[in-house]
Design a protein around this motif. Structure first.
Motif, PDB file in Angstrom:
ATOM      1  N   ARG A 440       0.835  -1.203   0.000  1.00 44.62           N
ATOM      2  CA  ARG A 440       0.000   0.000   0.000  1.00 44.62           C
ATOM      3  C   ARG A 440       0.865   1.247   0.000  1.00 44.62           C
ATOM      4  O   ARG A 440       0.593   2.214  -0.732  1.00 44.62           O
ATOM      5  CB  ARG A 440      -0.948   0.007   1.200  1.00 44.62           C
ATOM      6  N   VAL A 441       1.908   1.249   0.821  1.00 50.39           N
ATOM      7  CA  VAL A 441       2.775   2.428   0.869  1.00 50.39           C
ATOM      8  C   VAL A 441       3.435   2.668  -0.482  1.00 50.39           C
ATOM      9  O   VAL A 441       3.648   3.832  -0.877  1.00 50.39           O
ATOM     10  CB  VAL A 441       3.823   2.281   1.983  1.00 50.39           C
ATOM     11  N   ARG A 442       3.732   1.614  -1.206  1.00 48.91           N
ATOM     12  CA  ARG A 442       4.340   1.782  -2.532  1.00 48.91           C
ATOM     13  C   ARG A 442       3.482   2.683  -3.424  1.00 48.91           C
ATOM     14  O   ARG A 442       3.998   3.465  -4.212  1.00 48.91           O
ATOM     15  CB  ARG A 442       4.532   0.414  -3.192  1.00 48.91           C
ATOM     16  N   THR A 443       2.156   2.609  -3.269  1.00 42.80           N
ATOM     17  CA  THR A 443       1.260   3.447  -4.076  1.00 42.80           C
ATOM     18  C   THR A 443       1.268   4.902  -3.623  1.00 42.80           C
ATOM     19  O   THR A 443       0.728   5.760  -4.325  1.00 42.80           O
ATOM     20  CB  THR A 443      -0.181   2.910  -4.013  1.00 42.80           C
ATOM     21  N   LEU A 444       1.857   5.177  -2.460  1.00 41.79           N
ATOM     22  CA  LEU A 444       1.876   6.534  -1.920  1.00 41.79           C
ATOM     23  C   LEU A 444       3.192   7.256  -2.178  1.00 41.79           C
ATOM     24  O   LEU A 444       3.328   8.438  -1.818  1.00 41.79           O
ATOM     25  CB  LEU A 444       1.614   6.502  -0.408  1.00 41.79           C
ATOM     26  N   LEU A 445       4.165   6.567  -2.785  1.00 40.35           N
ATOM     27  CA  LEU A 445       5.468   7.180  -3.009  1.00 40.35           C
ATOM     28  C   LEU A 445       5.389   8.243  -4.100  1.00 40.35           C
ATOM     29  O   LEU A 445       4.606   8.136  -5.052  1.00 40.35           O
ATOM     30  CB  LEU A 445       6.495   6.117  -3.400  1.00 40.35           C
ATOM     31  N   SER A 446       6.210   9.244  -3.970  1.00 43.27           N
ATOM     32  CA  SER A 446       6.329  10.260  -5.008  1.00 43.27           C
ATOM     33  C   SER A 446       7.067   9.674  -6.212  1.00 43.27           C
ATOM     34  O   SER A 446       7.741   8.639  -6.099  1.00 43.27           O
ATOM     35  CB  SER A 446       7.101  11.466  -4.477  1.00 43.27           C
ATOM     36  N   PRO A 447       6.996  10.333  -7.368  1.00 44.95           N
ATOM     37  CA  PRO A 447       7.756   9.855  -8.538  1.00 44.95           C
ATOM     38  C   PRO A 447       9.242   9.705  -8.255  1.00 44.95           C
ATOM     39  O   PRO A 447       9.913   8.869  -8.853  1.00 44.95           O
ATOM     40  CB  PRO A 447       7.481  10.937  -9.582  1.00 44.95           C
ATOM     41  N   SER A 448       9.758  10.486  -7.309  1.00 44.85           N
ATOM     42  CA  SER A 448      11.178  10.389  -6.956  1.00 44.85           C
ATOM     43  C   SER A 448      11.489   9.166  -6.117  1.00 44.85           C
ATOM     44  O   SER A 448      12.660   8.866  -5.867  1.00 44.85           O
ATOM     45  CB  SER A 448      11.618  11.649  -6.214  1.00 44.85           C
ATOM     46  N   GLY A 449      10.444   8.460  -5.628  1.00 44.71           N
ATOM     47  CA  GLY A 449      10.656   7.236  -4.860  1.00 44.71           C
ATOM     48  C   GLY A 449      10.680   7.403  -3.366  1.00 44.71           C
ATOM     49  O   GLY A 449      10.873   6.429  -2.634  1.00 44.71           O
ATOM     50  N   VAL A 450      10.467   8.633  -2.877  1.00 45.83           N
ATOM     51  CA  VAL A 450      10.422   8.835  -1.431  1.00 45.83           C
ATOM     52  C   VAL A 450       8.976   8.989  -1.002  1.00 45.83           C
ATOM     53  O   VAL A 450       8.070   9.250  -1.801  1.00 45.83           O
ATOM     54  CB  VAL A 450      11.255  10.059  -0.997  1.00 45.83           C
ATOM     55  N   TRP A 451       8.753   8.822   0.300  1.00 43.05           N
ATOM     56  CA  TRP A 451       7.399   8.868   0.869  1.00 43.05           C
ATOM     57  C   TRP A 451       7.205  10.239   1.511  1.00 43.05           C
ATOM     58  O   TRP A 451       7.442  10.430   2.697  1.00 43.05           O
ATOM     59  CB  TRP A 451       7.258   7.747   1.896  1.00 43.05           C
ATOM     60  N   ASP A 452       6.761  11.205   0.704  1.00 40.12           N
ATOM     61  CA  ASP A 452       6.723  12.573   1.191  1.00 40.12           C
ATOM     62  C   ASP A 452       5.450  13.330   0.850  1.00 40.12           C
ATOM     63  O   ASP A 452       5.363  14.537   1.103  1.00 40.12           O
ATOM     64  CB  ASP A 452       7.919  13.361   0.638  1.00 40.12           C
ATOM     65  N   ALA A 453       4.440  12.639   0.298  1.00 42.57           N
ATOM     66  CA  ALA A 453       3.280  13.365  -0.204  1.00 42.57           C
ATOM     67  C   ALA A 453       2.032  13.228   0.649  1.00 42.57           C
ATOM     68  O   ALA A 453       1.075  13.973   0.452  1.00 42.57           O
ATOM     69  CB  ALA A 453       2.970  12.920  -1.636  1.00 42.57           C
ATOM     70  N   SER A 454       2.000  12.284   1.575  1.00 43.97           N
ATOM     71  CA  SER A 454       0.788  12.058   2.366  1.00 43.97           C
ATOM     72  C   SER A 454       1.016  12.482   3.814  1.00 43.97           C
ATOM     73  O   SER A 454       2.141  12.750   4.239  1.00 43.97           O
ATOM     74  CB  SER A 454       0.383  10.582   2.300  1.00 43.97           C
ATOM     75  N   PHE A 455      -0.075  12.527   4.583  1.00 45.63           N
ATOM     76  CA  PHE A 455       0.013  12.957   5.975  1.00 45.63           C
ATOM     77  C   PHE A 455       0.959  12.071   6.772  1.00 45.63           C
ATOM     78  O   PHE A 455       0.964  10.843   6.639  1.00 45.63           O
ATOM     79  CB  PHE A 455      -1.365  12.932   6.620  1.00 45.63           C
ATOM     80  N   GLN A 456       1.754  12.698   7.626  1.00 41.72           N
ATOM     81  CA  GLN A 456       2.635  11.969   8.528  1.00 41.72           C
ATOM     82  C   GLN A 456       2.592  12.614   9.918  1.00 41.72           C
ATOM     83  O   GLN A 456       2.490  13.837  10.042  1.00 41.72           O
ATOM     84  CB  GLN A 456       4.088  11.997   8.021  1.00 41.72           C
ATOM     85  N   PHE A 457       2.670  11.771  10.945  1.00 36.50           N
ATOM     86  CA  PHE A 457       2.917  12.295  12.286  1.00 36.50           C
ATOM     87  C   PHE A 457       4.363  12.760  12.408  1.00 36.50           C
ATOM     88  O   PHE A 457       4.676  13.614  13.236  1.00 36.50           O
ATOM     89  CB  PHE A 457       2.650  11.226  13.340  1.00 36.50           C
ATOM     90  N   GLY A 458       5.250  12.158  11.609  1.00 35.24           N
ATOM     91  CA  GLY A 458       6.646  12.562  11.608  1.00 35.24           C
ATOM     92  C   GLY A 458       7.320  12.315  12.939  1.00 35.24           C
ATOM     93  O   GLY A 458       7.023  11.349  13.649  1.00 35.24           O
ATOM     94  N   ASP A 459       8.227  13.208  13.287  1.00 41.56           N
ATOM     95  CA  ASP A 459       8.949  13.082  14.559  1.00 41.56           C
ATOM     96  C   ASP A 459       8.112  13.728  15.666  1.00 41.56           C
ATOM     97  O   ASP A 459       8.467  14.739  16.268  1.00 41.56           O
ATOM     98  CB  ASP A 459      10.315  13.740  14.456  1.00 41.56           C
ATOM     99  N   TRP A 460       6.988  13.086  15.918  1.00 39.51           N
ATOM    100  CA  TRP A 460       5.969  13.554  16.860  1.00 39.51           C
ATOM    101  C   TRP A 460       6.589  13.882  18.221  1.00 39.51           C
ATOM    102  O   TRP A 460       7.450  13.163  18.721  1.00 39.51           O
ATOM    103  CB  TRP A 460       4.931  12.445  16.999  1.00 39.51           C
ATOM    104  N   LEU A 461       6.137  14.965  18.804  1.00 37.72           N
ATOM    105  CA  LEU A 461       6.585  15.383  20.133  1.00 37.72           C
ATOM    106  C   LEU A 461       8.075  15.710  20.190  1.00 37.72           C
ATOM    107  O   LEU A 461       8.740  15.474  21.196  1.00 37.72           O
ATOM    108  CB  LEU A 461       6.231  14.334  21.197  1.00 37.72           C
TER     109      LEU A 461
END
Length: 733
Positions: A440-461
């Motif tokens: 599923r995550v593979r479908t969310l990757l940007s054309p550049s191949g990184v996962w940067d286009a969808s919502f993320q909690f990221g480095d929360w707190l």
């Protein structure tokens, strides 16, 4: 199960209690009760509880799985018998989540049971829930997990008619499943350490430990009078600090009968160290005790060292695990939340699997994760069970999709169990879930191949983020997410190889290589600078093997410099904190890791310890130095996630790590530092107990005693000495 799911024909004004009578007129060989409920239940035969469990059948993804409990009740039967079942709201019909709302799964409480009696002559009798049962009111006139329980002891003396009919509820019995993990039980009793009067004249009690459970007591007082007990984790300005509870009332009420009344509110639970008591009868000595409640997990791992602050930190991690492993792994046990956040467990699972035997407990939770994920087209929700789908997305969040660290629990948790216990069946059962996540995550990757286009909690707190915006971290969310995805791909590829899925192994190995290349292309410069240039970015790149050796060396140097620039105070958030000491150690900066671990200024692991914490806090500064509570809306004093550093303590200070899954072969490699002069660690494995004890000699050398069980071999690695092979038995170095 032959029983039917039954409910009272009309709603009662209290938690309903169901009843049936039956004779036993022949010698009994064995009697077994299987029981489940919509809501939480307590079953009794002839007034005696059928088991030690409480809050059964717990909280599962009720749309997909409803657990039942099996009890041996042979010794409870007599010639004439009464079987009763009290049912409370629990997770099924009670309040859930921080956005309000209740009864998300259904508005009717019910019970389904089958009592199988095998007589010595070989005949069998079945007592099942059906429409011959009756129901009545109980003495529990209100119950909720967040708000508390109200018990009216006057109702105990009323003669019940047991004439309220029950009816069958439509129910798919294929949802019934036995417990995979342990039930919830009472674990221990804690006595007060201090009782005093607050500035406003309220009676306050300190139990000396932030714990999860309830209070119980026996008291005599005027009929109709009410004792109210409110719970909280901290004291602020001399009074009970309830603001972090948000709108959870955390209050139990007890109405006295006029005689001697015993109260124990077993249809709720609270996270607390302190209690405020009002209405206690005048002239009656205050006498009550706290009951610690959590899933019945066997303690397996221990740790102790020469630094008492680190020992207290470790004890805090243990207590936070206990308090939040109550039927499912929750984020916190006290406020209006108590949800199974996937990200918390993704990073904490290795620590938990050392401290306790979590094999069945987490396998049970993973079964819910897989069921929720299957129903959501491969999406792993933020919480398991996924009650948020009934409430909408949390405030300020977009509609959920796969999210790094949180959704990665589908891969990281089963892999942790495989490493800890060496049982590949967890990988076999979770393999479809693991692969569904990375695909599923593979479908969310940007054309550049990184996962940067969808919502993320990221480095929360991130400790530098605003108190009211915990997602506003220094680390770029794409860096965090892409690093996490690479780790998941690597682990799924290894799992595919173990299980013989050759095509999948090739697919995921290739995708991991492309993701690694994309990470380096998009985020890493030729001189080793990683985009957003902060501690979490370097930590994840190192810990998740995204860098070639030369760049890893540069990244380690930069990480060391950033840690020094921070004054050895924590500068990582939810994603970086569990791995930063490992990243420093792997790149030759062990001294920095120790300085970071032993720093006492805020933010640090030891700052809460110096403030008297007995559990791990959600925020480094959940309590400010002046004793006031962090002004943010999200503040918990019992949150295990930041205690994931204990995994590093077990492996690096204690020295115990697995060379093969299940510890059939081990590496004993303590690395002293931070002024420590000795440490001891022990771990019960599937093969027996491993024990390590080391100390520094007067000249600074390290000596170690190592005990390995039969069938386990290993490698002993001590600083300044050549590695040595270990065989079963005791080794002295």
């Amino acid at each position: 199960m032959h029983g039917r799911l039954i409910t009272p024909v009309t709603e009662l004004g209290s938690a309903p209690v169901f009843r049936t009578e039956f004779p036993v007129d022949s010698p009994v060989s064995r009697a077994t009760l299987r029981i489940s409920s919509l809501g939480v239940h307590e079953a009794r035969i002839n007034g005696t509880p059928v088991g030690d469990d409480v809050l059964s059948p717990g909280w599962t993804s009720y749309e997909h799985r409803l657990r039942y409990v099996t009890h041996d009740v042979t010794g409870l039967l007599s010639s004439q018998n009464v079987l009763t079942v009290l049912v409370g709201n629990g997770w099924y019909r009670g309040r859930l989540g921080f956005m309000g709302g209740r009864a998300f799964y259904g508005d009717r409480l019910g019970v389904i049971a089958e009592l199988s009696i095998l007589y010595t002559d070989g005949t069998r009798q079945l007592i099942v829930t059906d429409e011959t049962w009756t129901a009545d009111n109980s003495d529990v006139i209100a119950d909720d997990l967040y708000h508390g329980q109200t018990i009216d002891a006057r109702l105990r003396t009323e003669q019940r008619t047991w004439r309220l009919a029950v009816r069958e509820l439509a129910f798919d019995k294929s949802l019934l499943t036995p417990y995979i993990g342990p039930v919830v039980t009472r674990q221990e009793v804690v006595a007060p350490v201090r009782v005093w009067e607050s500035p406003t004249g309220r009676t306050l009690i300190d139990f000396g430990q932030n714990l999860v459970g309830w209070l119980r007591f026996t008291v005599t007082g005027p009929a109709g009078s009410e004792i109210r007990i409110r719970h909280a984790e901290v004291i602020e300005n001399g009074e009970l600090g309830t603001r972090p509870l948000r709108d959870a009332q955390a209050t139990d009420r007890f109405i006295l009968s006029g005689g001697s009344d015993f109260f124990e509110p077993t249809l709720t639970f609270h996270g607390f160290r302190y209690a405020e008591v009002t209405g206690w009868p005048s002239g009656v000595p205050l006498s009550l005790e706290a009951v610690v409640v959590h899933s019945d997990l066997r303690r397996t791992g221990t740790f102790e060292c020469s630094d008492e602050l680190l020992n207290q930190l470790h004890r805090n991690v243990v207590w936070s695990t206990r308090g939040n492993f109550l039927d499912l792994p929750t984020d916190c046990p006290q406020r209006n939340e108590r949800l199974g956040w996937t990200g918390d467990l993704a990073v904490f699972a290795p620590t938990a699997a050392y401290l306790f035997d979590t094999s069945g407990f987490l396998a049970d939770w993973l079964a819910d994760l897989a069921a929720e994920q299957l129903a959501a087209d491969g999406l792993v929700p933020f919480v398991i069970p996924d009650v948020l789908k009934y409430q909408g997305s949390p405030p300020d969040f977009p509609d959920p999709d796969s999210t790094a660290f949180w959704s990665d629990a589908a891969v990281w948790v089963p892999w942790t169990l495989w490493q800890a216990y060496g049982d590949r069946t967890i990988l076999e059962s979770q393999y479809p879930s693991m692969t569904a996540h990375v695909r599923r995550v593979r479908t969310l990757l940007s054309p550049s191949g990184v996962w940067d286009a969808s919502f993320q909690f990221g480095d929360w707190l991130d400790p530098d983020a605003p108190a009211d915006n915990p997602a506003k971290a220094k680390a770029d969310p794409g860096v965090v997410a892409t690093a996490a995805y690479h780790r998941s791909l690597t682990l799924v590829a290894e799992t595919a190889a173990l299980l013989g899925h050759d095509d999948d192994e090739a697919e995921f190995t290739a995708l991991a290589a492309r993701t690694r290349e994309a990470f380096n292309t998009q985020y890493v410069t030729a001189d080793g600078m990683i985009h957003s240039d902060c501690t979490t970015a370097y930590t994840l790149a190192i810990a998740f093997d995204l860098l070639d050796p030369a760049l890893q060396t540069l990244a380690g140097q930069r990480l060391s410099a950033l840690v020094a620039d921070s004054g050895y105070r924590v500068s990582t958030g939810f994603a970086g904190t569990p791995y930063i000491t490992d990243a420093l150690t792997r790149t030759g900066h062990l001294d920095d890791a120790y300085r970071l671990l032993t720093e006492q200024g805020c933010p640090s692991w030891l700052y809460p310890v110096t403030m008297g914490a007995t559990t791990v806090w959600e925020r480094w500064d959940s309590m400010l130095p002046d004793g006031t509570i962090n002004p943010g809306e999200m503040t918990s004093f019992n949150h295990y996630a930041l205690g994931a550093v204990a995994d590093w303590m077990h492996r690096t200070i204690g020295g115990i790590s697995a060379l093969e899954p299940g510890y059939s072969r081990v590496r004993i490699a303590p690395r002293p530092g931070g002024g420590l002069t000795w440490a001891r660690a022990g771990l019960d494995t599937r093969h027996g107990r491993i024990e390590v004890s080391w100390q520094l000699t007067a000249d600074g050398a390290v000596t170690a005693d190592v005990t390995l069980p039969e069938g386990v071999t290993g490698v002993l690695s001590l600083p300044g000495q050549p590695d040595a092979e270990l065989s079963p038995g005791t080794t002295f170095r």
